[in-house]
Write an enzyme that holds these catalytic residues in place. Structure first.
Site, mmCIF file in Angstrom:
data_model
loop_
_atom_site.group_PDB
_atom_site.id
_atom_site.type_symbol
_atom_site.label_atom_id
_atom_site.label_comp_id
_atom_site.label_asym_id
_atom_site.label_seq_id
_atom_site.Cartn_x
_atom_site.Cartn_y
_atom_site.Cartn_z
ATOM 1 N N ARG A 72 63.691 87.378 72.099
ATOM 2 C CA ARG A 72 62.802 86.407 71.442
ATOM 3 C C ARG A 72 63.587 85.245 70.851
ATOM 4 O O ARG A 72 63.140 84.098 70.859
ATOM 5 C CB ARG A 72 61.990 87.116 70.361
ATOM 6 N N ASP A 106 60.045 81.256 64.144
ATOM 7 C CA ASP A 106 60.730 80.562 65.245
ATOM 8 C C ASP A 106 61.508 79.315 64.823
ATOM 9 O O ASP A 106 62.229 78.733 65.637
ATOM 10 C CB ASP A 106 59.710 80.201 66.354
ATOM 11 N N HIS A 121 57.798 84.996 56.627
ATOM 12 C CA HIS A 121 58.225 86.186 57.373
ATOM 13 C C HIS A 121 59.655 86.078 57.879
ATOM 14 O O HIS A 121 60.054 86.848 58.746
ATOM 15 C CB HIS A 121 57.262 86.458 58.540
ATOM 16 N N CYS A 129 73.506 91.337 57.465
ATOM 17 C CA CYS A 129 73.927 92.746 57.416
ATOM 18 C C CYS A 129 72.748 93.570 56.898
ATOM 19 O O CYS A 129 72.108 93.199 55.902
ATOM 20 C CB CYS A 129 75.125 92.910 56.474
ATOM 21 N N CYS A 149 78.424 94.935 61.126
ATOM 22 C CA CYS A 149 78.792 93.946 60.094
ATOM 23 C C CYS A 149 80.324 93.886 60.018
ATOM 24 O O CYS A 149 80.971 94.943 59.902
ATOM 25 C CB CYS A 149 78.212 94.379 58.749
ATOM 26 N N CYS A 152 81.300 95.603 56.484
ATOM 27 C CA CYS A 152 81.090 97.016 56.118
ATOM 28 C C CYS A 152 80.787 97.908 57.318
ATOM 29 O O CYS A 152 80.685 99.125 57.195
ATOM 30 C CB CYS A 152 79.943 97.133 55.098
ATOM 31 N N SER A 191 45.339 84.257 62.935
ATOM 32 C CA SER A 191 44.138 85.106 63.000
ATOM 33 C C SER A 191 43.755 85.589 61.605
ATOM 34 O O SER A 191 42.711 86.189 61.411
ATOM 35 C CB SER A 191 44.399 86.308 63.908
ATOM 36 N N ASN A 215 41.585 77.153 64.673
ATOM 37 C CA ASN A 215 42.179 78.026 65.687
ATOM 38 C C ASN A 215 41.219 78.185 66.849
ATOM 39 O O ASN A 215 40.234 77.444 66.939
ATOM 40 C CB ASN A 215 42.663 79.352 65.088
#
Ligand code: OAD
Length: 247
Positions: A72, A106, A121, A129, A149, A152, A191, A215
């Site tokens: 993606r 995006d 989001h 990490c 990572c 660590c 939506s 929409n």
């Protein structure tokens, strides 16, 4: 499909001091990025996003989740902002205060020129990490996946909110306050199924704002302070900006 913009909505936008906008996957659909309610295609067709975008999925099969996001991320980086993204960036210059809140990960709003979009989001092009939270701009893709990572050794993960995870508190608070304070709220290409983003239009309306939903799954109707416009964002938003730009 909306034939023309309601004059009372254009008037409300012209008079608005503060505008808040919530966008969803529909705004990026015209850039070729599938929405969440579109069926997944190709080798991912057998999975639903909910089965991949969760801490449990990452624990169960970190490589599969990492590879889904890598696919993606590549698609997003190869995509271009569309006319809807560009119109929203132009709208920022036409209203005194505009807060752009997006559920999309995006990064296309920023690439279109929107300053400081609130990414509820997260952002799929960013990687951190999974234990320390440190961000990494580069990582090895030719070794173990997910890459460990460098500090660590824990697996790196995409900087996106997974199902069951909390949204970044500061970003959510800014979005909530913008919805409470705005004169006009536009909900575009979503939506409205996922909380807490789905509550923002209601918060705006209950604080006296004019609210328009744009929409492809609304039935066209307009009431006082409430508009439902069945339109493609890449078509309607440039029309809206052109009307506002007219003296
Ligand atoms: P959805 O896929 O749920 O909804 C996409 C919306 O965009 C639908 O209402 C479509 O009618 C509309 N749409 C499609 N093409 C459009 C176009 N060209 N112009 C205008 N509208 C169009 O996507 P979201 O609502 O963004 O959360 O999904 C919200 C959240 O659910 C996502 O952020 C994600 C997902 O689970 C997380 O990953 C945490």
């Amino acid at each position: 499909m909306t034939s023309s913009l309601p004059t009372s909505l254009v008037a409300a936008l012209r008079a608005a001091r503060r505008v808040a906008i919530l966008t969803g996957a529909g705004v990026s659909a015209e850039s070729g990025i599938p929405t969440f309610r579109d069926a997944q295609s190709g080798l991912w067709a057998t999975y639903r996003p909910e089965e991949l975008a969760s801490p449990e999925a990452f624990r169960r099969n970190p490589r599969l989740v990492w590879e889904w996001y890598a696919m993606r991320r590549a698609a997003v980086l190869a995509a271009e902002p569309n006319a809807g993204h560009v119109a929203l960036a132009e709208l920022e210059r036409l209203v005194p205060t505009l807060t752009l809140i997006t559920q999309n990960v995006d990064g296309l709003h920023a690439r279109a020129g929107s300053r400081d979009p609130l990414e509820l989001h997260g952002n799929i092009t960013k990687v951190r990490c999974s234990v320390e939270g440190t961000f990494y701009a580069t990582w090895a893709e030719d070794g173990d996946l997910p890459p460990p990572c460098p500090a660590c050794g824990a697996p790196l993960r995409p900087h996106v909110v997974w199902f069951g995870e909390q949204l970044p508190t500061d970003v959510l608070q800014q979005a909530w306050h913008a919805a409470e304070a705005c004169d006009v709220f536009l909900s575009i290409g979503t939506s409205g199924l996922v909380e807490p983003a789905a509550s923002l239009p209601r918060v705006a309306y209950s604080h006296g704002a004019t609210v328009a939903t744009i929409n492809l799954d609304v039935r066209e109707r307009s009431e006082e302070r409430l508009f439902y416009l069945h339109a493609r964002s890449g078509v309607l938003l440039p029309q809206l900006v052109a009307q506002l730009a007219r003296a």
